[in-house]
Design a protein around this motif. Structure first.
Motif, PDB file in Angstrom:
ATOM      1  N   TYR A 177       0.822  -1.209   0.000  1.00 31.75           N
ATOM      2  CA  TYR A 177       0.000   0.000   0.000  1.00 31.75           C
ATOM      3  C   TYR A 177       0.859   1.264   0.000  1.00 31.75           C
ATOM      4  O   TYR A 177       0.425   2.313  -0.510  1.00 31.75           O
ATOM      5  N   LEU A 180       1.332   1.889  -3.600  1.00 30.66           N
ATOM      6  CA  LEU A 180       0.113   2.306  -4.298  1.00 30.66           C
ATOM      7  C   LEU A 180      -0.211   3.773  -4.064  1.00 30.66           C
ATOM      8  O   LEU A 180      -0.481   4.527  -5.004  1.00 30.66           O
ATOM      9  N   LYS A 185      -7.352   2.708  -4.905  1.00 36.59           N
ATOM     10  CA  LYS A 185      -6.712   1.427  -5.216  1.00 36.59           C
ATOM     11  C   LYS A 185      -6.417   0.645  -3.938  1.00 36.59           C
ATOM     12  O   LYS A 185      -6.583  -0.581  -3.902  1.00 36.59           O
ATOM     13  N   PHE A 189      -7.794  -3.197  -3.182  1.00 33.90           N
ATOM     14  CA  PHE A 189      -6.945  -4.354  -2.889  1.00 33.90           C
ATOM     15  C   PHE A 189      -7.147  -4.850  -1.458  1.00 33.90           C
ATOM     16  O   PHE A 189      -7.097  -6.058  -1.202  1.00 33.90           O
ATOM     17  N   TYR A 212       3.984  -5.894  -9.190  1.00 28.35           N
ATOM     18  CA  TYR A 212       3.505  -6.559  -7.988  1.00 28.35           C
ATOM     19  C   TYR A 212       2.347  -7.490  -8.357  1.00 28.35           C
ATOM     20  O   TYR A 212       1.451  -7.106  -9.107  1.00 28.35           O
ATOM     21  N   ASP A 230      -4.288 -10.882  -9.643  1.00 29.03           N
ATOM     22  CA  ASP A 230      -4.255  -9.494 -10.094  1.00 29.03           C
ATOM     23  C   ASP A 230      -2.813  -9.015 -10.054  1.00 29.03           C
ATOM     24  O   ASP A 230      -1.921  -9.716  -9.545  1.00 29.03           O
ATOM     25  N   TYR A 231      -2.583  -7.829 -10.567  1.00 26.77           N
ATOM     26  CA  TYR A 231      -1.232  -7.269 -10.546  1.00 26.77           C
ATOM     27  C   TYR A 231      -1.306  -5.753 -10.588  1.00 26.77           C
ATOM     28  O   TYR A 231      -2.308  -5.158 -10.984  1.00 26.77           O
ATOM     29  N   PHE A 232      -0.222  -5.126 -10.184  1.00 25.81           N
ATOM     30  CA  PHE A 232      -0.083  -3.673 -10.264  1.00 25.81           C
ATOM     31  C   PHE A 232       1.283  -3.377 -10.849  1.00 25.81           C
ATOM     32  O   PHE A 232       2.295  -3.882 -10.369  1.00 25.81           O
ATOM     33  N   GLY A 233       1.320  -2.565 -11.895  1.00 25.64           N
ATOM     34  CA  GLY A 233       2.572  -2.269 -12.570  1.00 25.64           C
ATOM     35  C   GLY A 233       2.468  -2.645 -14.037  1.00 25.64           C
ATOM     36  O   GLY A 233       1.379  -2.890 -14.563  1.00 25.64           O
ATOM     37  N   SER A 234       3.609  -2.705 -14.691  1.00 24.57           N
ATOM     38  CA  SER A 234       3.620  -2.997 -16.123  1.00 24.57           C
ATOM     39  C   SER A 234       4.580  -4.134 -16.440  1.00 24.57           C
ATOM     40  O   SER A 234       5.582  -4.326 -15.745  1.00 24.57           O
ATOM     41  N   LYS A 309      -8.357  -4.529 -19.179  1.00 19.12           N
ATOM     42  CA  LYS A 309      -7.522  -5.375 -18.331  1.00 19.12           C
ATOM     43  C   LYS A 309      -8.473  -6.165 -17.439  1.00 19.12           C
ATOM     44  O   LYS A 309      -9.098  -5.613 -16.528  1.00 19.12           O
TER      45      LYS A 309
END
Length: 324
Positions: A177, A180, A185, A189, A212, A230-234, A309
């Motif tokens: 967090y 984030l 967001k 999560f 992540y 799930d994911y966060f980022g590229s 997505k």
């Protein structure tokens, strides 16, 4: 001719929970649905307002005859970003289901909507209401050669012998967090994964490429695999294949499963994930209950998405069938 004067459409009041659960017990076949048996899970998944649950319902003579389940990702009364779950009508009033669905869409014509785990029978109705319909791409990483694969068949092996240092490590949700920062967001999560009433999720961080993953362990027979929800980022410039292969070996996972649909397909493949070729390979997608190693697709539908997505953690494609 149908007299609609005795039909009413509204959101479900919280004091009508028992009535909803009774409706589910009578109309959800062949097995009891977790929402019909667990009030705790029902409130966790469908409660974003003070006096109402996130179910749009139709009543006839004061009795529920059709329902549409909603997951309110935007956490507001405007329902800007939502998931659609169970859509059921009493067999006697089957035609009302379509009217219920149309009425809901008319209330929120610009909302971003996603539905996952669709039954093949309802696909034509989603298309009629101008939803795009597709299936999840099934990605995986497996460190084992085919002869040593016990809960999959003929997955392409990803070796990690040359890997000197694994960039993947587990971190706490609290530390996640901090990355984030965005309150919306964090709320999503935290509610969706950290506070899940049944499953235990955790965060995997890629130190080098700052991506992540939210994941959980899934047990099949005597083995376990890693399911990414799930994911966060590229996935830009990331090299995940060998790292996840090593992660599997270090934590005794049979393989990694990642279901996704969207614009990053090319980047995901370039990062080291393989895509399942169902003519040659199989992996266990449906695990609650586990029905054996069979081909299976998870059908998805979406409407008004600004950025496409969709992952298995969205809506209820990864919903438990029973409480533990």
């Amino acid at each position: 001719m149908v007299d609609f004067n005795n039909f009413s459409f509204s959101f479900l009041k919280k004091n009508e929970i028992k009535e909803l659960q009774t409706f589910l017990l009578k109309n959800w076949k062949p097995k009891k649905h977790i929402l019909a048996t667990s009030k705790k899970f029902l409130l966790w998944q469908h409660s974003s307002k003070k006096n109402f649950l996130d179910f749009y319902i139709c009543k006839h003579n004061a009795k529920i005859v059709a329902i549409l389940g909603i997951l309110n990702f935007s956490n507001s009364n405007k329902y800007k970003d939502i998931g659609l779950s169970m859509w059921i009508s009493n067999i006697k009033y089957r035609y009302i289901g379509g009217i219920l669905f149309r009425n809901f869409l008319n209330k929120f014509p610009k909302s971003q909507m996603v539905a996952t785990g669709l039954n093949k029978k309802v696909v034509k109705y989603y298309k009629y209401f101008n939803f795009d319909v597709s299936v999840f791409n099934k990605y995986y990483i497996c460190p084992h050669i085919p002869k040593k694969q016990f809960i999959t068949k003929n997955l392409k092996v990803t070796l990690c012998k040359k890997l000197k240092h694994n960039n993947l490590k587990n971190i706490s949700f609290k530390n996640f967090y901090k990355i984030l920062k965005n309150k919306k967001k964090i709320f999503f999560f935290k509610k969706r994964f950290e506070k899940h009433p049944v499953y235990k999720h955790f965060v995997i961080k890629d130190d080098q490429f700052k991506i992540y993953f939210i994941a959980r362990s899934v047990y099949v027979s005597k083995f376990k695999f890693l399911r990414i929800l799930d994911y966060f980022g590229s996935f830009d410039n990331s090299n995940l294949g060998e790292n996840f292969s090593r992660y599997c070996m270090d934590y005794n996972y049979h393989h990694v499963e990642f279901l996704h649909y969207g614009s990053e397909k090319r980047k995901i493949l370039k990062s080291g994930f393989n895509i399942l070729n169902q003519k040659k390979s199989i992996m266990p997608i449906l695990t609650e209950p586990y029905i054996g190693l069979k081909e299976s697709n998870i059908i998805i539908a979406f409407k008004n998405l600004k950025k496409i997505k969709i992952v298995k953690g969205d809506v209820d494609a990864d919903r438990p069938h029973y409480t533990r």
